[in-house]
Design a protein around this motif. Structure first.
Motif, mmCIF file in Angstrom:
data_model
loop_
_atom_site.group_PDB
_atom_site.id
_atom_site.type_symbol
_atom_site.label_atom_id
_atom_site.label_comp_id
_atom_site.label_asym_id
_atom_site.label_seq_id
_atom_site.Cartn_x
_atom_site.Cartn_y
_atom_site.Cartn_z
ATOM 1 N N GLY A 182 31.917 19.891 27.618
ATOM 2 C CA GLY A 182 32.023 21.342 27.511
ATOM 3 C C GLY A 182 30.897 21.990 26.726
ATOM 4 N N THR A 236 38.350 27.109 28.720
ATOM 5 C CA THR A 236 39.114 25.861 28.814
ATOM 6 C C THR A 236 39.324 25.259 27.427
ATOM 7 O OG1 THR A 236 38.207 25.394 31.009
ATOM 8 C CG2 THR A 236 39.166 23.536 29.831
ATOM 9 N N SER A 260 33.691 29.147 31.775
ATOM 10 C CA SER A 260 34.829 28.311 32.127
ATOM 11 C C SER A 260 35.071 27.238 31.057
ATOM 12 C CB SER A 260 34.529 27.660 33.481
ATOM 13 O OG SER A 260 35.689 27.218 34.113
ATOM 14 N N GLU A 261 33.979 26.644 30.571
ATOM 15 C CA GLU A 261 34.091 25.604 29.539
ATOM 16 C C GLU A 261 34.661 26.181 28.242
ATOM 17 O OE1 GLU A 261 33.663 22.611 30.289
ATOM 18 O OE2 GLU A 261 32.430 22.705 32.090
ATOM 19 N N LEU A 282 46.270 27.822 31.511
ATOM 20 C CA LEU A 282 45.166 27.274 32.293
ATOM 21 C C LEU A 282 44.797 28.084 33.539
ATOM 22 C CD1 LEU A 282 45.955 23.477 31.938
ATOM 23 C CD2 LEU A 282 44.224 24.813 30.728
ATOM 24 N N GLU A 283 45.782 28.719 34.160
ATOM 25 C CA GLU A 283 45.427 29.453 35.375
ATOM 26 C C GLU A 283 44.522 30.646 35.076
ATOM 27 O OE1 GLU A 283 49.712 30.532 36.350
ATOM 28 O OE2 GLU A 283 48.656 32.334 36.989
ATOM 29 N N VAL A 342 41.813 30.511 33.355
ATOM 30 C CA VAL A 342 40.400 30.093 33.300
ATOM 31 C C VAL A 342 39.665 30.683 34.506
ATOM 32 C CG1 VAL A 342 38.804 28.134 33.321
ATOM 33 C CG2 VAL A 342 40.933 27.978 32.030
ATOM 34 N N SER A 343 40.289 30.577 35.676
ATOM 35 C CA SER A 343 39.629 31.119 36.872
ATOM 36 C C SER A 343 39.650 32.648 36.879
ATOM 37 C CB SER A 343 40.254 30.557 38.153
ATOM 38 O OG SER A 343 41.604 30.921 38.229
ATOM 39 N N GLU A 383 42.896 24.548 25.918
ATOM 40 C CA GLU A 383 43.244 23.125 25.876
ATOM 41 C C GLU A 383 43.221 22.560 24.455
ATOM 42 O OE1 GLU A 383 44.367 21.688 28.418
ATOM 43 O OE2 GLU A 383 44.144 19.534 28.109
#
Lengths: 101, 146
Positions: free
Chosen positions: B112, B49, B45-46, B13-14, B16-17, B53
């Motif tokens: 999303g 993610t 980003s969507e 997850l980190e 994504v940025s 995810e």
């Protein structure tokens, strides 16, 4: 994130200053819920002036805090979101329920 | 001028940025508005993610992001491809339904794909069960002046 509780008004002010995505909202969620549960305020204000990015994870984050606040009889207010965040809020159904100033 | 970057990041997850910041840097020399940049960052980003995810549920893997600036018929396009080798999407129609989420317990908004489709001009979903998903998003950036 910074917070301030105004006792006399029973108001919780939360100033968010990070980018809100799926990574950051996990921590934000537990911290903000912690403060809401601790103070049980009449109003909780999420100040978003310093948030320069938010995606749909942020919508989920706001919706979740709205649900908790509502259950506790607290009004949730979103303050000063930027144009992009405002657009996202309007795309989702939560903008109908949550006060955005 | 045409340009391209390719990023391979671990599906955590980190990142994504990390991808978002790289895309913004890639677009820095393009003459686009802050609103356009913000829309693109949100769409990317969507997609990333989703890969992390929903693609990598039990397995781990990388997310491969390719961003291209292409000049076609005097128009400048941005193409962003986000690819994972995850589980794939069972029902694309359902997954792209606004407000549908396969994980409501995690407070996902289910927006999303709606965001990707709204913020980009074209979104193509290519998914194979058990093999992964590739999202290709295109946005017209501007017309080249003669």
């Amino acid at each position: 994130m910074k917070y301030k509780y105004i006792d006399i008004e029973n108001k919780l002010l939360i100033e968010l200053n990070e980018e809100i995505d799926i990574d950051t909202c996990t921590t934000l969620r537990s911290v903000v819920d912690g403060y809401i549960l601790k103070y049980n305020p009449r109003e909780c204000e999420l100040d978003m002036e310093k948030v320069n990015f938010m995606d749909s994870s942020g919508i989920g984050f706001i919706a979740g805090r709205y649900n908790l606040a509502k259950m506790l009889g607290c009004d949730l207010v979103i303050k000063k979101p930027n144009a992009s965040i405002r657009k996202l809020l309007e795309m989702s159904s939560i903008s109908k329920n949550i006060k955005v100033v | 001028m045409n340009n391209k970057i390719e990023l391979i990041v671990n599906g955590i997850l980190e990142n994504v940025s990390v991808v978002r910041v790289c895309i913004a840097a890639f677009l820095a020399k393009q003459n686009i508005t802050i609103d356009e940049l913000s829309d693109i960052k949100t769409a990317v980003s969507e997609a990333v993610t989703n890969s992390i995810e929903h693609g990598y549920v039990e397995t781990k893997g990388n997310v491969n992001v390719i961003a291209k600036i292409a000049n076609v018929d005097n128009m400048v396009f941005l193409v962003v491809e986000v690819k994972d080798n995850g589980i794939g999407i069972q029902d694309v129609g359902l997954a792209t339904t606004p407000a549908y989420t396969s994980k409501p317990e995690l407070e996902h908004a289910g927006m999303g794909f709606t965001i990707m489709e709204t913020f980009m001009d074209e979104v193509v979903i290519d998914s194979t069960i058990g093999q992964g998903t590739k999202i290709t998003m295109t946005k017209r950036l501007r017309t080249v002046k003669e």
